[in-house]
Design a protein around this motif. Structure first.
Motif, mmCIF file in Angstrom:
data_model
loop_
_atom_site.group_PDB
_atom_site.id
_atom_site.type_symbol
_atom_site.label_atom_id
_atom_site.label_comp_id
_atom_site.label_asym_id
_atom_site.label_seq_id
_atom_site.Cartn_x
_atom_site.Cartn_y
_atom_site.Cartn_z
ATOM 1 N N GLU A 1 -3.050 5.430 3.997
ATOM 2 C CA GLU A 1 -2.044 6.403 4.437
ATOM 3 C C GLU A 1 -0.625 5.926 4.130
ATOM 4 O O GLU A 1 0.274 6.738 3.841
ATOM 5 C CB GLU A 1 -2.188 6.721 5.922
ATOM 6 C CG GLU A 1 -1.993 5.545 6.875
ATOM 7 C CD GLU A 1 -3.275 4.813 7.187
ATOM 8 O OE1 GLU A 1 -3.353 4.221 8.292
ATOM 9 O OE2 GLU A 1 -4.199 4.831 6.349
ATOM 10 N N ILE A 2 -0.407 4.612 4.176
ATOM 11 C CA ILE A 2 0.913 4.079 3.849
ATOM 12 C C ILE A 2 1.149 4.165 2.342
ATOM 13 O O ILE A 2 2.216 4.575 1.877
ATOM 14 C CB ILE A 2 1.054 2.628 4.337
ATOM 15 C CG1 ILE A 2 0.768 2.529 5.842
ATOM 16 C CG2 ILE A 2 2.447 2.093 4.016
ATOM 17 C CD1 ILE A 2 1.639 3.396 6.714
ATOM 18 N N ARG A 3 0.136 3.793 1.562
ATOM 19 C CA ARG A 3 0.253 3.882 0.103
ATOM 20 C C ARG A 3 0.498 5.334 -0.332
ATOM 21 O O ARG A 3 1.320 5.595 -1.219
ATOM 22 C CB ARG A 3 -1.007 3.332 -0.560
ATOM 23 C CG ARG A 3 -0.888 3.219 -2.078
ATOM 24 C CD ARG A 3 -2.128 2.582 -2.688
ATOM 25 N NE ARG A 3 -2.359 1.247 -2.157
ATOM 26 C CZ ARG A 3 -1.723 0.157 -2.563
ATOM 27 N NH1 ARG A 3 -0.781 0.266 -3.494
ATOM 28 N NH2 ARG A 3 -2.010 -1.018 -2.044
ATOM 29 N N ALA A 4 -0.213 6.275 0.281
ATOM 30 C CA ALA A 4 -0.043 7.687 -0.089
ATOM 31 C C ALA A 4 1.367 8.172 0.220
ATOM 32 O O ALA A 4 1.967 8.921 -0.567
ATOM 33 C CB ALA A 4 -1.078 8.534 0.639
ATOM 34 N N ALA A 5 1.907 7.759 1.374
ATOM 35 C CA ALA A 5 3.266 8.164 1.729
ATOM 36 C C ALA A 5 4.284 7.630 0.737
ATOM 37 O O ALA A 5 5.217 8.339 0.324
ATOM 38 C CB ALA A 5 3.594 7.677 3.142
ATOM 39 N N LEU A 6 4.115 6.392 0.316
ATOM 40 C CA LEU A 6 5.028 5.805 -0.661
ATOM 41 C C LEU A 6 4.871 6.456 -2.033
ATOM 42 O O LEU A 6 5.861 6.754 -2.713
ATOM 43 C CB LEU A 6 4.782 4.302 -0.758
ATOM 44 C CG LEU A 6 5.233 3.472 0.450
ATOM 45 C CD1 LEU A 6 4.625 2.078 0.393
ATOM 46 C CD2 LEU A 6 6.752 3.392 0.511
#
Length: 223
Positions: free
Chosen positions: A127-132
């Protein structure tokens, strides 16, 4: 008469109250916008939201005040949890300079949490990678910035970096274009309170008990 919420710090209840001053009153503590009853970074986010929303919308955060009474923890991960949640909200909508801070914050929070939870330093949750990845310009700037070096101390991060990330991200939401400014700010505080209730379960239980008592009863208990 209960004080009316307004911007800024107030000497006493006769002059009004901010969100956290009201929390100190409900907790039976000395009048303060930095009460001991609430985690420090959560309180900072609440103060900023209180000051950014327009007067007409401030009444919408009043129901959240009892929820933060007693909502605190000694868990060293708490500052990263809170800062990362606020950065996630700000990243898609903040102006470019604030987006960059939010992107740096997401990466740094993940690194700190990896260290505290025993994961590989470069690990990143999907979820963090997708947001970035959804904001490639801010992501790439963040990685270039972080290549200059950063502190790996969780204590240093909690004291210095987490407040900067959280406060810049709240400001980014406040500066976002569109007519939903107050809606977004209120929603931000709601999400951070829910996050803390989920991550600090014993504190949340204590908060529900404390909020059920009147301020006078809490003052007698403390006495």
């Amino acid at each position: 008469m209960m004080p009316v919420l307004s911007r800024g710090k107030h000497r006493n209840a006769k002059r009004g109250a901010c969100f956290m001053e009201m929390a100190s009153y409900l907790a039976g503590e000395k009048w303060s916008d930095h009460p001991a009853c609430t985690h420090g970074l959560l309180a900072a986010v609440a103060r900023d939201v209180n000051d950014y929303v327009e007067d007409g919308a401030r009444s919408r955060i009043v129901p959240l005040i009892p929820s933060v009474v007693g909502l605190t923890t000694d868990d060293p991960r708490a500052d990263a949890w809170i800062a990362q949640e606020v950065a996630l909200i700000a990243l898609p909508i903040a102006p470019a300079p604030r987006q960059r801070v939010a992107a740096v914050g997401l990466v740094r929070c993940e690194e700190v949490l990896n260290d505290l939870e025993g994961r590989p330093t470069e690990a990143m949750r999907p979820e963090i990678r997708a947001a970035l990845d959804a904001q490639p310009h801010a992501r790439d700037w963040a990685y270039r910035f972080l290549r200059r070096g950063r502190s790996t101390s969780a204590r240093s991060f909690n004291r210095r970096s987490a407040p900067v990330i959280a406060r810049a991200s709240v400001a980014g939401v406040a500066e976002a274009l569109g007519e939903e400014r107050d809606e977004r700010l209120v929603g931000l505080l709601e999400r951070v309170v829910v996050l803390c209730e989920e991550r600090f379960p014993q504190a949340a239980m204590a908060s529900s008990v404390v909020s059920a008592a009147s301020p006078a009863e809490r003052q007698r208990t403390r006495a």
